[in-house]
Enzyme design. Structure first.
Site, PDB file in Angstrom:
ATOM      1  N   TRP A 179      30.232  33.299  82.309  1.00  0.00           N
ATOM      2  CA  TRP A 179      30.082  33.994  81.016  1.00  0.00           C
ATOM      3  C   TRP A 179      31.052  35.152  80.851  1.00  0.00           C
ATOM      4  O   TRP A 179      31.115  35.755  79.775  1.00  0.00           O
ATOM      5  CB  TRP A 179      28.633  34.494  80.858  1.00  0.00           C
ATOM      6  CG  TRP A 179      27.616  33.395  80.727  1.00  0.00           C
ATOM      7  CD1 TRP A 179      27.865  32.040  80.676  1.00  0.00           C
ATOM      8  CD2 TRP A 179      26.201  33.550  80.615  1.00  0.00           C
ATOM      9  NE1 TRP A 179      26.687  31.359  80.550  1.00  0.00           N
ATOM     10  CE2 TRP A 179      25.649  32.256  80.509  1.00  0.00           C
ATOM     11  CE3 TRP A 179      25.338  34.652  80.604  1.00  0.00           C
ATOM     12  CZ2 TRP A 179      24.274  32.040  80.389  1.00  0.00           C
ATOM     13  CZ3 TRP A 179      23.977  34.449  80.483  1.00  0.00           C
ATOM     14  CH2 TRP A 179      23.448  33.148  80.379  1.00  0.00           C
ATOM     15  N   LYS A 180      31.736  35.506  81.916  1.00  0.00           N
ATOM     16  CA  LYS A 180      32.693  36.628  81.874  1.00  0.00           C
ATOM     17  C   LYS A 180      31.990  37.886  81.318  1.00  0.00           C
ATOM     18  O   LYS A 180      30.803  38.074  81.563  1.00  0.00           O
ATOM     19  CB  LYS A 180      33.941  36.227  81.084  1.00  0.00           C
ATOM     20  CG  LYS A 180      34.525  34.897  81.616  1.00  0.00           C
ATOM     21  CD  LYS A 180      35.883  34.567  81.098  1.00  0.00           C
ATOM     22  CE  LYS A 180      36.329  33.238  81.700  1.00  0.00           C
ATOM     23  NZ  LYS A 180      37.681  32.849  81.311  1.00  0.00           N
ATOM     24  N   HIS A 235      38.582  34.724  90.831  1.00  0.00           N
ATOM     25  CA  HIS A 235      38.919  34.255  89.481  1.00  0.00           C
ATOM     26  C   HIS A 235      40.274  34.846  89.062  1.00  0.00           C
ATOM     27  O   HIS A 235      40.588  35.987  89.400  1.00  0.00           O
ATOM     28  CB  HIS A 235      37.824  34.667  88.488  1.00  0.00           C
ATOM     29  CG  HIS A 235      37.982  33.995  87.169  1.00  0.00           C
ATOM     30  ND1 HIS A 235      38.885  34.438  86.218  1.00  0.00           N
ATOM     31  CD2 HIS A 235      37.418  32.879  86.655  1.00  0.00           C
ATOM     32  CE1 HIS A 235      38.824  33.622  85.173  1.00  0.00           C
ATOM     33  NE2 HIS A 235      37.950  32.664  85.411  1.00  0.00           N
ATOM     34  N   GLY A 291      41.117  29.827  78.460  1.00  0.00           N
ATOM     35  CA  GLY A 291      40.946  30.513  77.179  1.00  0.00           C
ATOM     36  C   GLY A 291      42.012  30.193  76.153  1.00  0.00           C
ATOM     37  O   GLY A 291      42.104  30.857  75.126  1.00  0.00           O
ATOM     38  N   GLY A 302      34.168  28.511  80.716  1.00  0.00           N
ATOM     39  CA  GLY A 302      34.107  29.862  80.152  1.00  0.00           C
ATOM     40  C   GLY A 302      33.537  29.822  78.750  1.00  0.00           C
ATOM     41  O   GLY A 302      32.324  29.732  78.541  1.00  0.00           O
ATOM     42  N   GLY A 303      34.414  29.841  77.757  1.00  0.00           N
ATOM     43  CA  GLY A 303      34.016  29.921  76.354  1.00  0.00           C
ATOM     44  C   GLY A 303      32.913  28.954  75.945  1.00  0.00           C
ATOM     45  O   GLY A 303      31.954  29.348  75.285  1.00  0.00           O
TER      46      GLY A 303
HETATM   47  P1  13P Z   1      37.595  28.842  79.381  1.00  0.00           P
HETATM   48  O1  13P Z   1      36.674  27.667  79.542  1.00  0.00           O
HETATM   49  O2  13P Z   1      37.174  29.801  78.324  1.00  0.00           O
HETATM   50  O3  13P Z   1      39.031  28.392  79.250  1.00  0.00           O
HETATM   51  O4  13P Z   1      37.511  29.681  80.757  1.00  0.00           O
HETATM   52  C1  13P Z   1      37.618  29.024  81.957  1.00  0.00           C
HETATM   53  C2  13P Z   1      37.315  29.973  83.050  1.00  0.00           C
HETATM   54  O5  13P Z   1      38.034  30.911  83.289  1.00  0.00           O
HETATM   55  C3  13P Z   1      36.074  29.744  83.817  1.00  0.00           C
HETATM   56  O6  13P Z   1      36.036  30.532  84.950  1.00  0.00           O
END
Ligand code: 13P
Length: 254
Positions: free
Chosen positions: A10-11, A96, A174, A233-234
């Site tokens: 989820w960052k 990461h 991203g 991520g997103g």
């Molecule tokens: P995204 O799926 O947003 O490209 O991010 C990938 C990521 O960094 C997962 O750790």
């Protein structure tokens, strides 16, 4: 049959409240899926407790996005593995590319985190990946080998086998542009080959792909040989899109 591992990173997104809401949606919609599928969410530190409460009784695991290697002490702003363990985290993401790039984490520091998480008994998702420039200069395999050899230095083959690797090309994170199936498959094969060579043993680490993985490309990526799941991520921030990917993985397992 593959046993997929679908993880959400989820960052720096969600609050305790919105994290809880997202988890409740995920929990309710994953009850019926086959038990063979591993699902993990990694919220920000401050939301772990809310996530733990929301996911109680669920099949979904939770973990952290980072840790520090020391046990305790004067490390302002850092979080220890013991703290994460007590909150019930079973995984921690280490290395990461955002930590490497924005927070200057190098392979040596990442190695310390891997070693301390192994002794703390928390599973790792160890991230590796090349930049666009490195790929364009034909340096992908070289860069990954360096990240792996230093990151896993001093670890026994038995310990190394337990580490989940996430191949995340930096240029795909991203950006909405995932690596192509050929790039992913070739690179995953190289990674597996190199780890086996490094430990002089046939290594069967799970290798996840990460970088703009979404419901539109999940099938073509997850069905590739050598891809054991995704680090998302997103698309993990919305219940609908994360669940779509989970369902695609579940279907592919049948
Ligand atoms: P995204 O799926 O947003 O490209 O991010 C990938 C990521 O960094 C997962 O750790």
């Amino acid at each position: 049959m593959k046993k997929f591992f679908i993880a959400g990173n989820w960052k720096m997104n969600t609050t305790p409240k919105s994290a809880m809401e997202l988890c409740l949606l995920l929990k309710n919609s994953t009850k019926e899926l086959g038990a063979e599928l591993d699902i993990l969410v990694c919220p920000p530190f401050t939301n772990i407790q809310a996530v733990a409460m929301a996911l109680e009784g669920s099949r979904i695991k939770y973990g952290a996005q980072n840790c520090y290697f020391a046990e305790k002490g004067a490390f302002t702003g850092e979080i220890s593995l013991e703290m994460l363990k007590e909150l019930g985290c079973t995984y921690v993401i280490i290395g990461h590319s955002e930590r490497r790039k924005i927070f200057n984490e190098d392979n040596e520091l990442i190695n310390k985190k891997i070693i301390s998480s192994l002794s703390a008994g928390i599973n790792q998702i160890f991230c590796i990946g090349e930049t666009l420039e490195e790929r364009q200069n034909g340096k992908t395999v070289e860069v990954l080998k360096e990240q792996i050899s230093v990151g896993l230095k001093g670890i026994s083959p038995e310990q190394a086998k337990t580490i989940v690797i996430a191949y995340e090309p930096v240029w795909a994170i991203g950006t909405g542009i995932a690596a192509s199936p050929e790039q992913i498959q070739d690179t995953h094969i190289e990674i597996k080959k190199y780890i086996s060579q490094l430990f002089d043993d046939e290594m069967k680490n799970l290798i996840l792909y990460g970088g703009s993985l979404d419901p539109s490309n999940a099938k073509s990526i997850l069905e590739l040989r050598g891809v054991d799941g995704g680090l998302i991520g997103g698309a993990s921030l919305k219940a609908d899109s994360f669940l779509s990917i989970i369902r695609i993985a579940s279907e592919l397992q049948k």
